[in-house]
Design a protein around this motif. Structure first.
Motif, PDB file in Angstrom:
ATOM      1  N   LYS A 180     -25.824  15.766  -2.749  1.00  0.00           N
ATOM      2  CA  LYS A 180     -24.417  14.827  -3.118  1.00  0.00           C
ATOM      3  C   LYS A 180     -24.371  13.494  -2.925  1.00  0.00           C
ATOM      4  O   LYS A 180     -23.842  12.705  -3.523  1.00  0.00           O
ATOM      5  CB  LYS A 180     -23.556  15.714  -2.752  1.00  0.00           C
ATOM      6  N   THR A 181     -24.234  13.212  -1.784  1.00  0.00           N
ATOM      7  CA  THR A 181     -23.970  11.817  -1.169  1.00  0.00           C
ATOM      8  C   THR A 181     -24.877  10.489  -1.891  1.00  0.00           C
ATOM      9  O   THR A 181     -24.326   9.537  -2.581  1.00  0.00           O
ATOM     10  CB  THR A 181     -23.450  11.199   0.374  1.00  0.00           C
ATOM     11  N   HIS A 182     -25.662  11.063  -2.089  1.00  0.00           N
ATOM     12  CA  HIS A 182     -26.938  10.528  -1.968  1.00  0.00           C
ATOM     13  C   HIS A 182     -26.794   9.982  -3.811  1.00  0.00           C
ATOM     14  O   HIS A 182     -26.245   8.625  -4.455  1.00  0.00           O
ATOM     15  CB  HIS A 182     -28.475  10.949  -1.904  1.00  0.00           C
ATOM     16  N   ASP A 241     -16.076  12.384  -1.868  1.00  0.00           N
ATOM     17  CA  ASP A 241     -16.850  13.153  -0.839  1.00  0.00           C
ATOM     18  C   ASP A 241     -16.587  14.490  -0.081  1.00  0.00           C
ATOM     19  O   ASP A 241     -15.253  14.101   0.405  1.00  0.00           O
ATOM     20  CB  ASP A 241     -17.372  11.940  -0.536  1.00  0.00           C
ATOM     21  N   ASP A 242     -17.325  15.549  -0.252  1.00  0.00           N
ATOM     22  CA  ASP A 242     -16.579  16.442   0.668  1.00  0.00           C
ATOM     23  C   ASP A 242     -15.004  16.932   0.376  1.00  0.00           C
ATOM     24  O   ASP A 242     -14.333  17.576   1.330  1.00  0.00           O
ATOM     25  CB  ASP A 242     -17.129  16.383   1.621  1.00  0.00           C
ATOM     26  N   ILE A 243     -14.842  17.182  -1.026  1.00  0.00           N
ATOM     27  CA  ILE A 243     -13.435  17.861  -1.053  1.00  0.00           C
ATOM     28  C   ILE A 243     -13.302  19.206  -0.674  1.00  0.00           C
ATOM     29  O   ILE A 243     -11.544  19.196  -0.501  1.00  0.00           O
ATOM     30  CB  ILE A 243     -13.319  17.657  -2.568  1.00  0.00           C
ATOM     31  N   ILE A 339     -33.217  17.867   2.820  1.00  0.00           N
ATOM     32  CA  ILE A 339     -33.343  17.063   2.931  1.00  0.00           C
ATOM     33  C   ILE A 339     -33.079  15.911   3.801  1.00  0.00           C
ATOM     34  O   ILE A 339     -34.083  15.272   4.407  1.00  0.00           O
ATOM     35  CB  ILE A 339     -33.374  16.597   1.627  1.00  0.00           C
ATOM     36  N   ARG A 340     -32.222  16.489   4.472  1.00  0.00           N
ATOM     37  CA  ARG A 340     -32.198  15.674   5.847  1.00  0.00           C
ATOM     38  C   ARG A 340     -32.639  16.242   6.693  1.00  0.00           C
ATOM     39  O   ARG A 340     -33.620  14.852   7.339  1.00  0.00           O
ATOM     40  CB  ARG A 340     -30.464  15.927   6.233  1.00  0.00           C
ATOM     41  N   GLU A 341     -33.276  16.849   6.773  1.00  0.00           N
ATOM     42  CA  GLU A 341     -34.108  17.807   8.411  1.00  0.00           C
ATOM     43  C   GLU A 341     -35.413  17.179   7.554  1.00  0.00           C
ATOM     44  O   GLU A 341     -36.038  16.600   8.378  1.00  0.00           O
ATOM     45  CB  GLU A 341     -33.729  18.648   8.673  1.00  0.00           C
TER      46      GLU A 341
HETATM   47 MG    MG Z   1     -22.260  14.248   2.157  1.00  0.00          MG
END
Ligand code: MG
Ligand code: ADP
Length: 476
Positions: A180-182, A241-243, A339-341
């Motif tokens: 999402k942040t990406h 981000d992250d509402i 994906i982070r992991e």
């Molecule tokens: Mg994020």
């Protein structure tokens, strides 16, 4: 040389120097405060402890009211975070009341070189908007598309093409570490590549709330609130981000609602991300939730095997990692969480291979990712989590699932709920049922509370890390 170009170059150098000075200032400031805090600390702890831990701790810098200290050893960091962080924070606040938090990092070094690297990565700071930093790696090109994210990607690209026009607001939602942040940064990078002067403000919801609270705390008149609103309204594109962290924060919601309306009216783009669909943001006002749905809501799901392989290949290629397709496929098959992991696993494997001075093989992957892979084989259950939380807080299982509202039991219960929602894939309603027949909004509330505490308070972060370790290690 063209006069305009010269002028531009001159301005760029000035900005660069200003930034450099700012970072230097942050370093000097950190040193000064840390020096002054020493006598307070020495008064409270023994000489032995001081020699053991504090002589290995060095000031790095001050960033956004956080003092960052660093140590060479992970162990020192852990011990300090566990036992001494409160003392440090008190001592530091004594010297400078504006410091809100102290963070300990491992192995951070401050050199001139480091500063210029840091500066290069902040080239995109938009004038007057210190918080708008975009990660250059987070581009559309670097975003691998699969069935789990193609709609979100398409929507993001459409917004980047013509901000404010078609999909306003854009609301992207999905689990942790799925991109999402990406995508948000990719939109910003894309807009800025076409128009260097575009005014884009990215903020975490956390930061937005913090800003807001600070501003109402410090003012008796409305001037600061006006300034706050201006800061967030005075841009062409606003990204929050992250509402989900707005849940339950009435006053901040109210202010955002006005900013939000203003953006829609002026056809300026606003983009949100969240870990869940707007309808599930139960503690956000209905009028705001319904406006989230005005534009486009796109979800990002878990990537399939093919996408995971493609992501690893891209990552390996970009970083010039020497790793065979067979090994990449093996990692992708084993790590199917997020994906982070997946990225973390690849880094671990490459690091291990470097250590062993060999190319990554399947066996090496098995050794490097032992913990990650084993966890997968023995599934974690709510029971295991509750057992470990009870063990940690020294309470019994009947209490945690009861309706008792004693402070320590509520705390343990909320942590157990949070960990369950993170580690076990069961519906929220099932979790509520388990913890004494509570409904799913109670579960969401507990989970968000802990996420917030974890972000705000290193003590909670440690609790969670320690219990998570205990859960992962338990063999059933
Ligand atoms: Mg994020
Ligand atoms: P979220 O904000 O959803 O928690 P992030 O955007 O921080 O997740 O993504 C976590 C990591 O995974 C980042 O390093 C990001 O670059 C990477 N990533 C996520 N999705 C993709 C993708 N589709 N292709 C390549 N990298 C991705």
């Amino acid at each position: 040389m063209d006069k305009n170009l010269l002028e531009k170059a001159f301005i760029e150098v000035c900005i660069y120097r200003k930034e450099l000075e700012k970072v230097m200032n942050e370093i000097n400031e950190a040193k000064k405060i840390w020096d002054k805090a020493q006598p307070y600390i020495k008064k409270i702890i023994s000489e032995l402890t001081y020699d053991m831990f504090f002589t290995k701790l060095f000031p790095v810098r001050i960033t956004e009211n956080r003092l960052i200290l660093t140590t060479e050893f992970e162990k020192t960091k852990k011990s300090i975070e566990r036992d001494y962080i409160d003392i440090i924070e008190k001592a530091v606040k004594n010297v400078d009341e504006y410091i809100e938090r102290v963070d300990i990092t491992v192995g951070e070094q401050i050199t001139e070189e480091e500063i210029s690297k840091e500066l290069n990565s902040t080239v995109n700071i938009i004038e007057n908007e210190e918080n708008s930093i975009f990660n250059k790696e987070y581009t559309f090109d670097n975003f691998v598309v699969g069935s789990s994210n193609e709609i979100a990607m398409k929507a993001a690209q459409t917004v980047a093409e013509d901000p404010g026009k078609n999909l306003n607001p854009l609301f992207i939602y999905g689990g942790v570490g799925l991109g999402k942040t990406h995508l948000m940064h990719a939109i910003a990078n894309s807009i800025l590549s076409k128009n260097k002067n575009a005014k884009i403000l990215y903020s975490t919801t956390h930061k937005f709330t913090e800003d807001y609270i600070k501003c109402i705390r410090n003012t008796k008149d409305n001037k600061l609130i006006e300034e706050f609103t201006k800061k967030y309204s005075n841009v062409d594109v606003l990204m929050l981000d992250d509402i989900q962290f707005l849940n339950g924060k009435q006053a901040t919601q109210e202010t955002l609602f006005h900013i939000f309306n203003d953006f829609l009216l002026k056809e300026k783009q606003i983009i949100f991300t969240s870990d869940r669909h707007p309808k599930e943001l139960s503690e956000i006002e209905e009028r705001m939730r319904s406006r989230f749905l005005y534009g486009l809501t796109a979800d990002i799901g878990y990537p399939d095997l093919e996408t995971r392989i493609a992501i690893l290949q891209k990552k390996a290629y970009r970083n010039k990692y020497c790793i065979s397709d067979k090994v990449i496929e093996y990692i992708a098959a084993k790590i199917d969480t997020n994906i982070r992991e997946l990225e973390g696993a690849l880094k671990k494997v490459v690091f291990y291979a470097g250590l062993m001075k060999q190319e990554p093989t399947i066996e090496l992957v098995n050794t490097a990712l032992k913990d990650d892979i084993e966890n997968k084989n023995s599934p974690i259950t709510i029971d295991i989590i509750v057992d470990k939380v009870c063990e940690f807080f020294d309470i019994n299982k009947a209490e945690i699932t009861s309706k008792k509202r004693t402070k320590n039991i509520v705390e343990a219960r909320q942590i157990a709920i949070f960990l369950t929602s993170e580690m076990v894939s069961v519906p929220l309603a099932t979790i509520g049922e388990y913890f004494g027949g509570r409904d799913h909004s109670t579960v969401i509330h507990a989970r968000d509370k802990i996420i917030e505490l974890k972000n705000d308070n290193p003590i909670y972060k440690n609790y969670i890390n320690d219990i998570t370790e205990m859960i992962k290690k338990s063999k059933y």
